[in-house]
Design an enzyme around this catalytic site. Structure first.
Site, PDB file in Angstrom:
ATOM      1  N   ARG A  82      -0.549  -9.406  13.543  1.00  0.00           N
ATOM      2  CA  ARG A  82      -1.568  -7.864  12.209  1.00  0.00           C
ATOM      3  C   ARG A  82      -2.189  -8.625  11.443  1.00  0.00           C
ATOM      4  O   ARG A  82      -3.330  -7.822  10.624  1.00  0.00           O
ATOM      5  CB  ARG A  82      -0.299  -7.432  11.664  1.00  0.00           C
ATOM      6  CG  ARG A  82       0.760  -6.648  12.967  1.00  0.00           C
ATOM      7  CD  ARG A  82       1.986  -5.876  12.488  1.00  0.00           C
ATOM      8  NE  ARG A  82       1.378  -4.695  11.099  1.00  0.00           N
ATOM      9  CZ  ARG A  82       2.550  -4.099   9.997  1.00  0.00           C
ATOM     10  NH1 ARG A  82       3.820  -4.684  10.111  1.00  0.00           N
ATOM     11  NH2 ARG A  82       1.663  -3.589   9.865  1.00  0.00           N
ATOM     12  N   ARG A 122      11.454  -6.860   5.845  1.00  0.00           N
ATOM     13  CA  ARG A 122      11.403  -5.555   5.938  1.00  0.00           C
ATOM     14  C   ARG A 122      12.433  -4.236   6.322  1.00  0.00           C
ATOM     15  O   ARG A 122      12.589  -3.342   6.808  1.00  0.00           O
ATOM     16  CB  ARG A 122       9.850  -4.692   6.030  1.00  0.00           C
ATOM     17  CG  ARG A 122       9.673  -3.934   5.135  1.00  0.00           C
ATOM     18  CD  ARG A 122       7.715  -3.536   4.883  1.00  0.00           C
ATOM     19  NE  ARG A 122       7.267  -3.677   6.065  1.00  0.00           N
ATOM     20  CZ  ARG A 122       5.887  -3.674   5.859  1.00  0.00           C
ATOM     21  NH1 ARG A 122       5.382  -2.712   5.013  1.00  0.00           N
ATOM     22  NH2 ARG A 122       4.795  -3.565   7.171  1.00  0.00           N
ATOM     23  N   ARG A 131      11.285  -3.894   9.293  1.00  0.00           N
ATOM     24  CA  ARG A 131      10.986  -2.151  10.733  1.00  0.00           C
ATOM     25  C   ARG A 131      10.395  -3.141  11.467  1.00  0.00           C
ATOM     26  O   ARG A 131      10.450  -4.277  12.142  1.00  0.00           O
ATOM     27  CB  ARG A 131       9.563  -1.771   9.388  1.00  0.00           C
ATOM     28  CG  ARG A 131       8.899  -0.576   9.441  1.00  0.00           C
ATOM     29  CD  ARG A 131       8.226  -0.900   8.944  1.00  0.00           C
ATOM     30  NE  ARG A 131       6.784  -0.517   9.728  1.00  0.00           N
ATOM     31  CZ  ARG A 131       5.677  -0.354   9.225  1.00  0.00           C
ATOM     32  NH1 ARG A 131       5.930  -0.409   7.771  1.00  0.00           N
ATOM     33  NH2 ARG A 131       4.640  -1.154   9.687  1.00  0.00           N
ATOM     34  N   LYS A 181       0.850  -1.291   0.202  1.00  0.00           N
ATOM     35  CA  LYS A 181       0.418   0.033   0.119  1.00  0.00           C
ATOM     36  C   LYS A 181       1.385   1.336   0.217  1.00  0.00           C
ATOM     37  O   LYS A 181       0.317   2.419  -0.793  1.00  0.00           O
ATOM     38  CB  LYS A 181      -1.437   0.319   1.437  1.00  0.00           C
ATOM     39  CG  LYS A 181      -2.173  -1.010   1.100  1.00  0.00           C
ATOM     40  CD  LYS A 181      -3.010  -0.886   1.946  1.00  0.00           C
ATOM     41  CE  LYS A 181      -2.354  -0.816   4.077  1.00  0.00           C
ATOM     42  NZ  LYS A 181      -2.101  -2.457   3.823  1.00  0.00           N
ATOM     43  N   ARG A 209      -8.939   1.480   9.164  1.00  0.00           N
ATOM     44  CA  ARG A 209      -9.217   0.009   9.043  1.00  0.00           C
ATOM     45  C   ARG A 209      -9.697  -0.854   9.662  1.00  0.00           C
ATOM     46  O   ARG A 209      -9.656  -1.863  10.616  1.00  0.00           O
ATOM     47  CB  ARG A 209      -7.578   0.141   9.952  1.00  0.00           C
ATOM     48  CG  ARG A 209      -6.732  -0.514   9.605  1.00  0.00           C
ATOM     49  CD  ARG A 209      -5.491  -0.793  10.308  1.00  0.00           C
ATOM     50  NE  ARG A 209      -3.452  -1.078   9.359  1.00  0.00           N
ATOM     51  CZ  ARG A 209      -3.045  -0.317   8.845  1.00  0.00           C
ATOM     52  NH1 ARG A 209      -3.095   0.841   8.968  1.00  0.00           N
ATOM     53  NH2 ARG A 209      -1.595  -1.104   8.886  1.00  0.00           N
TER      54      ARG A 209
HETATM   55  P1  AMP Z   1       1.007   0.686   8.683  1.00  0.00           P
HETATM   56  O1  AMP Z   1       2.705   1.276   8.307  1.00  0.00           O
HETATM   57  O2  AMP Z   1      -0.179   1.350   7.648  1.00  0.00           O
HETATM   58  O3  AMP Z   1       1.468  -0.538   8.112  1.00  0.00           O
HETATM   59  O4  AMP Z   1       0.954   0.893   9.832  1.00  0.00           O
HETATM   60  C1  AMP Z   1       1.718   0.602  11.094  1.00  0.00           C
HETATM   61  C2  AMP Z   1       1.007   0.763  13.127  1.00  0.00           C
HETATM   62  O5  AMP Z   1       0.265   1.604  12.380  1.00  0.00           O
HETATM   63  C3  AMP Z   1      -0.042  -0.394  12.303  1.00  0.00           C
HETATM   64  O6  AMP Z   1      -0.229  -1.579  12.556  1.00  0.00           O
HETATM   65  C4  AMP Z   1      -0.881   0.157  13.375  1.00  0.00           C
HETATM   66  O7  AMP Z   1      -0.377  -0.213  14.570  1.00  0.00           O
HETATM   67  C5  AMP Z   1      -0.933   1.761  12.915  1.00  0.00           C
HETATM   68  N1  AMP Z   1      -1.804   2.315  12.891  1.00  0.00           N
HETATM   69  C6  AMP Z   1      -2.048   2.984  11.309  1.00  0.00           C
HETATM   70  N2  AMP Z   1      -3.188   3.282  11.017  1.00  0.00           N
HETATM   71  C7  AMP Z   1      -4.275   2.400  11.697  1.00  0.00           C
HETATM   72  C8  AMP Z   1      -5.460   2.890  12.130  1.00  0.00           C
HETATM   73  N3  AMP Z   1      -6.105   2.973  11.143  1.00  0.00           N
HETATM   74  N4  AMP Z   1      -6.349   2.847  12.327  1.00  0.00           N
HETATM   75  C9  AMP Z   1      -5.365   1.889  13.949  1.00  0.00           C
HETATM   76  N5  AMP Z   1      -4.132   1.856  13.979  1.00  0.00           N
HETATM   77  C10 AMP Z   1      -3.170   2.344  12.578  1.00  0.00           C
END
Ligand code: AMP
Length: 189
Positions: A141, A128, A130, A13, A89
């Site tokens: 996740r 990755r 991270r 994404k 989400r």
């Molecule tokens: P991402 O970079 O989109 O994979 O987001 C990394 C982490 O940030 C996720 O695993 C969540 O813990 C948190 N996070 C990001 N976006 C959201 C969201 N819309 N709602 C809740 N937690 C989020």
């Protein structure tokens, strides 16, 4: 144009959203990036979010809706258009976003859902490096995605055409497919 990019963690994404934002001149809003910046800067939000992110769980809907509402409330998002990456989400976030879109008059909404099998996602996430990409967190996740985020696609499919895009293969080819769909020239558009 207001683009929402859906899909599981590791499907690409972030990479695809960045490329789309460059090609179509849209603002790229990644909630994960906003949270990672806050963690780095040790703001109150960052301190709250850090442990939750490292466990693979979701930050609360209330906090996330507040962040996105703020980010969308300027004139720039209205004039330029944007791409939302990592939000919504949960169903609650999707319902709150509907309200925000109505309030701000965003009515050119496009939904793209990127797909890949779990084994591909696990491999990518583990490679990755991270902080939230340990095996335990990755599995969590994916579980959280299936339970809380996958229903968001079904929610949108009742109101919009949802464009499912295969996220496995050459990044640029996948991106061209998404751009075609967004421009309305794709086979499924
Ligand atoms: P991402 O970079 O989109 O994979 O987001 C990394 C982490 O940030 C996720 O695993 C969540 O813990 C948190 N996070 C990001 N976006 C959201 C969201 N819309 N709602 C809740 N937690 C989020």
């Amino acid at each position: 144009m207001q683009v929402i990019i859906l899909g599981p963690p590791g499907v690409g994404k972030g990479t695809q959203s960045l490329l789309i934002s460059q090609k179509l001149g849209l603002i790229h809003l990644s909630t994960g990036e906003i949270l990672r910046s806050a963690v780095k800067a040790k703001t109150q939000l960052g301190l709250q979010a850090k442990e939750i992110m490292n466990s693979g769980k979701l930050v609360s809907d209330e906090i996330m809706v507040g962040i996105v509402r703020d980010a969308l409330s300027g004139n720039e998002t209205k004039n330029t258009g944007f791409i939302l990456d990592g939000f919504p989400r949960t169903l609650k976030q999707a319902i709150a976003l509907d309200k925000i879109f109505k309030e701000f008059g965003f009515n050119d909404v496009r939904i793209v859902n990127i797909i890949a099998d779990d084994d591909v996602l696990v491999k990518r996430l583990m490679g990755r490096g991270r902080q939230d990409d340990t095996l335990e967190t990755v599995n969590n996740r994916l579980k959280v995605y299936k339970e809380q985020t996958a229903p968001v696609r079904e929610y949108y499919s009742k109101e919009y055409p949802v464009h499912d895009i295969n996220g496995v293969g050459d990044i640029e080819k996948i991106n061209n497919g998404i751009v075609d769909v967004l421009k309305g020239t794709g086979a499924t558009a």
